[in-house]
Design an enzyme around this catalytic site. Structure first.
Site, PDB file in Angstrom:
ATOM      1  CD  GLU A 192      -1.941  -2.308   0.667  1.00 53.01           C
ATOM      2  OE1 GLU A 192      -2.493  -2.811  -0.440  1.00 53.01           O
ATOM      3  OE2 GLU A 192      -1.321  -2.987   1.539  1.00 53.01           O
ATOM      4  CG  ASP A 303      -2.961  -8.433  -1.444  1.00 55.96           C
ATOM      5  OD1 ASP A 303      -3.519  -7.260  -1.950  1.00 55.96           O
ATOM      6  OD2 ASP A 303      -1.975  -8.344  -0.867  1.00 55.96           O
ATOM      7  NE  ARG A 328      -7.521  -9.585  -0.178  1.00 49.98           N
ATOM      8  CZ  ARG A 328      -6.550  -8.727   0.505  1.00 49.98           C
ATOM      9  NH1 ARG A 328      -5.351  -9.332   0.702  1.00 49.98           N
ATOM     10  NH2 ARG A 328      -7.097  -7.537   0.785  1.00 49.98           N
ATOM     11  CG  ASN A 387      -6.755 -11.994   4.062  1.00 52.09           C
ATOM     12  OD1 ASN A 387      -5.528 -11.841   4.508  1.00 52.09           O
ATOM     13  ND2 ASN A 387      -7.330 -10.612   3.287  1.00 52.09           N
ATOM     14  CD1 TRP A 462     -10.866 -11.750  10.773  1.00 54.83           C
ATOM     15  CD2 TRP A 462      -9.347 -11.790   9.286  1.00 54.83           C
ATOM     16  NE1 TRP A 462     -10.921 -10.474  10.104  1.00 54.83           N
ATOM     17  CE2 TRP A 462     -10.024 -10.520   9.143  1.00 54.83           C
ATOM     18  CE3 TRP A 462      -8.405 -12.181   8.305  1.00 54.83           C
ATOM     19  CZ2 TRP A 462     -10.017  -9.811   7.875  1.00 54.83           C
ATOM     20  CZ3 TRP A 462      -8.170 -11.303   7.245  1.00 54.83           C
ATOM     21  CH2 TRP A 462      -8.961 -10.204   7.021  1.00 54.83           C
TER      22      TRP A 462
END
Length: 489
Positions: A192, A303, A328, A387, A462
């Protein structure tokens, strides 16, 4: 495996702690012969994240009790996968701490901490560390300030440290290194901030750079034509999650991150190689043997830094070396890992951006799905249908287990001006309705991608998954639950 905030809990029987670690390369390559150890980030080079221990079964798993509890030294999310060698558990902690524990009792044997300044840049990611690698008699860890370090496994004393890149421009290390024969492989975070991504190999004894593989091609390199103007200089393509390795082919398999800027692709016309791709890299030279791009010219921050799972199976009547990935972007892919040939792919979660995949696996992108100034609703969200949290593959059930996220988002397009070491995204997102989002652990047929079963979760997870030879799949939820599922259910 799990994103744990304060406590690490052991619920398994392990051998007493040994005095020292001795883990030659051949021992890691044959990790399946040692079910009582966990010698590398994903359990083995194939990244099956499969335990061959069979004592815990669906019939007795409900009787598991806490054996010991270790409290992390700092508050915040913990995303580590411990390495276990002969009764010693090596755990990384945020931001860059390594602790050796007696795996039988949870007693701390030693703990090493790197002084990480609050000014260290972590733009677009948390202050996390996902684990260590071990090779011969040395433990390796990447630091948030973008150094690679070698530690003594008995004391935690630093043997050498090498600067990988300059953190002031956005580079950092959050991934667990991968140890192969004589080399330590490590990737970088920072997509980023408009970095130019790469994957490095270092001499395991000295810390000297052996090779660097750029994920964004420079002038005169193949793929440069997929970047307009000088946009390759800020192309991103971070390598922030640990890859897989085939010792027979001597190939590394590594996923790459989004192009930069994330949500505004105007300044980077073209497919933007080798972002959002899987790279097969010659471990001896660092040269790319083949690539497969999942999302050309990505503008949704999808990603491809998911775990590539290597399997050997029959495909259309003959044995093939395969690599599977739940991406993803919400598609499940199966590729030939020798050539990179696309074999099959299908959605495993809700997606609204592509009509499907063509015969070569390229997405057939639907019109009007790019970010806009007003905001454009698309599934999945930028956090993806999955992810960084790991999938698992069971060679017994032939199923691929993945923790899936069901969430859409409004994607916004904005101005992107590059300034070194600052946020370079060109937009953002807003989640559609967090209360309606949910998750699931899904079991997919590994060669077809067809869903065999799912266990629905209250919120998008997660936590990764772990399959076992006892017929159990373990995972966790955001609500703080650790749970077990029948692998064949």
């Amino acid at each position: 495996m799990k994103n744990i905030r304060l406590l690490f809990t052991a619920c398994c029987l392990l051998l007493p702690a040994a005095a020292t670690a001795q883990v030659p390369y051949k021992r890691i390559a044959d990790a399946g012969a040692e079910p009582g150890n966990w010698l590398t980030y994903s359990g083995d080079y194939q990244s099956h994240r499969f335990s061959r221990l069979a004592q815990i079964t669906p019939a007795n798993v409900g009787r598991l009790k806490t054996a010991w509890v270790y409290q992390f030294k700092q508050r915040g999310a913990q995303q580590t996968s411990p390495v276990v060698v002969d009764g010693v558990m090596y755990v990384s902690e945020s931001p860059t701490i390594v602790t050796a524990l007696d795996a039988r009792t949870g007693r701390t044997l030693w703990s090493w901490r790197r002084d990480i300044s609050p000014l260290v840049k972590t733009i677009g990611f948390g202050r996390s560390n996902r684990g260590v690698a071990i090779l011969d008699d040395t433990v390796y860890v990447g630091a948030l300030d973008c150094y690679l370090l070698a530690l003594d496994p008995k004391t935690g004393a630093v043997r050498w440290e090498t600067k990988v890149e300059d953190n002031s421009t956005g580079y950092a290390i959050t991934a667990a290194p991968l140890a192969i024969d004589g080399k330590i492989i490590v990737g970088v975070s920072g997509g980023e901030t408009g970095i130019r991504g790469f994957l490095d190999a270092y001499d395991a004894k000295t810390g000297k750079l052996a090779w660097r593989c750029w994920t964004i091609p420079g002038p005169e390199e193949p793929g440069r034509e997929t970047w307009g103007g000088d946009s390759w200089k800020t192309g991103a393509g971070a390598t922030w999650l640990t890859g897989s390795y085939d010792p027979e082919l001597n190939l590394l398999y590594w996923g790459t991150g989004n192009p930069g800027p994330d949500w505004n692709g105007d300044s980077r016309p073209g497919d933007n190689l080798y972002t959002c791709s899987l790279l097969a890299i010659d471990a001896a030279t660092g040269k790319i043997k083949w690539y497969f791009q999942f999302t050309p010219h990505d503008v949704h921050d999808w990603d491809s830094n998911q775990i590539p799972v290597l399997i050997d199976a029959n495909w259309q009547g003959r044995p093939r070396k395969l690599v599977a990935m739940a991406n993803r972007n919400a598609f499940y892919y199966l590729l030939d890992r020798v050539t990179g040939q696309f074999l099959t792919g299908k959605p495993y979660a809700k997606q609204t951006w592509a009509k499907g995949l063509d015969a070569k696996g390229r997405p057939i992108v639907l019109p009007d799905t790019e970010p806009t100034i007003e905001g454009n609703l698309v599934w999945p969200s930028l956090q993806g249908a999955t992810n960084w949290h790991s999938p698992s593959y069971s060679p017994l059930t032939k199923m691929f287990y993945v923790a899936a996220r069901e969430m859409g988002a409004y994607y916004y397009k904005g101005e992107a001006v590059y300034k070194p070491g600052t946020f370079f995204a060109g937009g953002g997102e807003r989640v559609l309705d967090g209360d309606k989002a949910y998750g699931a652990v899904r079991a997919l047929d590994v060669t077809t991608g067809k869903m065999k079963w799912e266990f629905r979760l209250q919120s998008p997870p997660w936590a990764g998954v772990l399959a076992t030879a006892g017929g159990v799949v373990f995972s966790g939820s955001n609500e703080g639950n650790f749970f077990a599922l029948g692998a064949a259910a």
